[in-house]
Design an enzyme around this catalytic site. Sequence first.
Site, mmCIF file in Angstrom:
data_model
loop_
_atom_site.group_PDB
_atom_site.id
_atom_site.type_symbol
_atom_site.label_atom_id
_atom_site.label_comp_id
_atom_site.label_asym_id
_atom_site.label_seq_id
_atom_site.Cartn_x
_atom_site.Cartn_y
_atom_site.Cartn_z
ATOM 1 N N HIS A 168 -49.593 -16.374 8.464
ATOM 2 C CA HIS A 168 -48.323 -15.674 8.249
ATOM 3 C C HIS A 168 -48.354 -14.340 8.979
ATOM 4 O O HIS A 168 -49.423 -13.738 9.151
ATOM 5 C CB HIS A 168 -48.077 -15.422 6.760
ATOM 6 N N CYS A 262 -49.159 -10.220 0.210
ATOM 7 C CA CYS A 262 -48.827 -11.570 -0.248
ATOM 8 C C CYS A 262 -48.395 -11.583 -1.711
ATOM 9 O O CYS A 262 -47.580 -12.424 -2.113
ATOM 10 C CB CYS A 262 -50.026 -12.494 -0.076
#
Length: 283
Positions: A168, A262
């Site tokens: 990501h 996250c």
Amino acid sequence: MSELSWGRHFLMCPPDYFEVSYSINPWMDTSVRVDRDRAREQWAGLAGTLRAAGAVVDEVPAQPGLPDMVFTANAGIVDGTTYWPASMRHAERAPEIAHLCRWLAGRDWTVADPPDAVQEGAGDALPFAGTLVAGHGQRSTVDAYQQLAERAGWTITTVELADPRFYHVDLTFCPLDGTTALIAPGALTAPSLERLARLVPDPVPVTVEEAAMFCANSVVVGRTVVMPACSARLGRVLERRGFQVAVCDVSEFAKAGGGCRCLTLALDVSLAGDASTSKEVAA
């Protein structure tokens, strides 16, 4: 230097059901046991650090059978009072989105229709200098960003993630203020680095070793950078730029490939989209 216009209000999900029960990224090993008590302590420590830095933290209830719901960054993209739900690549995480949609709709958020292609929320799309820096090549797709640009009116700058470990964009890129961002060059393709070089006036390079410590997966509240780890070198670089580093141990969550960013979804992002105008996706 001007602080970020966002990053004072976050959504987090307690790790009541967090475990590594499947493997969908290179960091996940189902033979590794999660210490859930320690995970709760680390999660509470992160939430407390964010609040101490001046942020508001809301909590969405965890759901049985959804161990990765704790990683709220992947839930979607926020623009003002509109929530754009993520479209997850892996079936294991897809059911998380329905819970987030219901929870936010119940608090007067407008819930948009997700893109038809894969896009994994703010974990793969972070605002910087009037554009959305959007990752693709590992999980999210360029097609999804084209749809979002057309429907939401956002300006989107796509960057290709070259290393499966950094799946990501929030593992490779972290906005710090209006001109400064952490960037992990070793995790991005050469054209993407050229694109970021034009966008970021004052980049702070992160080594591959520092990226593997999840140093770029940090949360910024004003001039405080809340990090899962920070090398002595990187700490000195940030301090010279007027940032205060706060290291929060979230090593239990690293077992699933996640760090501080996250575990948070910024709820105070305004992308100033104009749905009547089609914006370009820089690919």
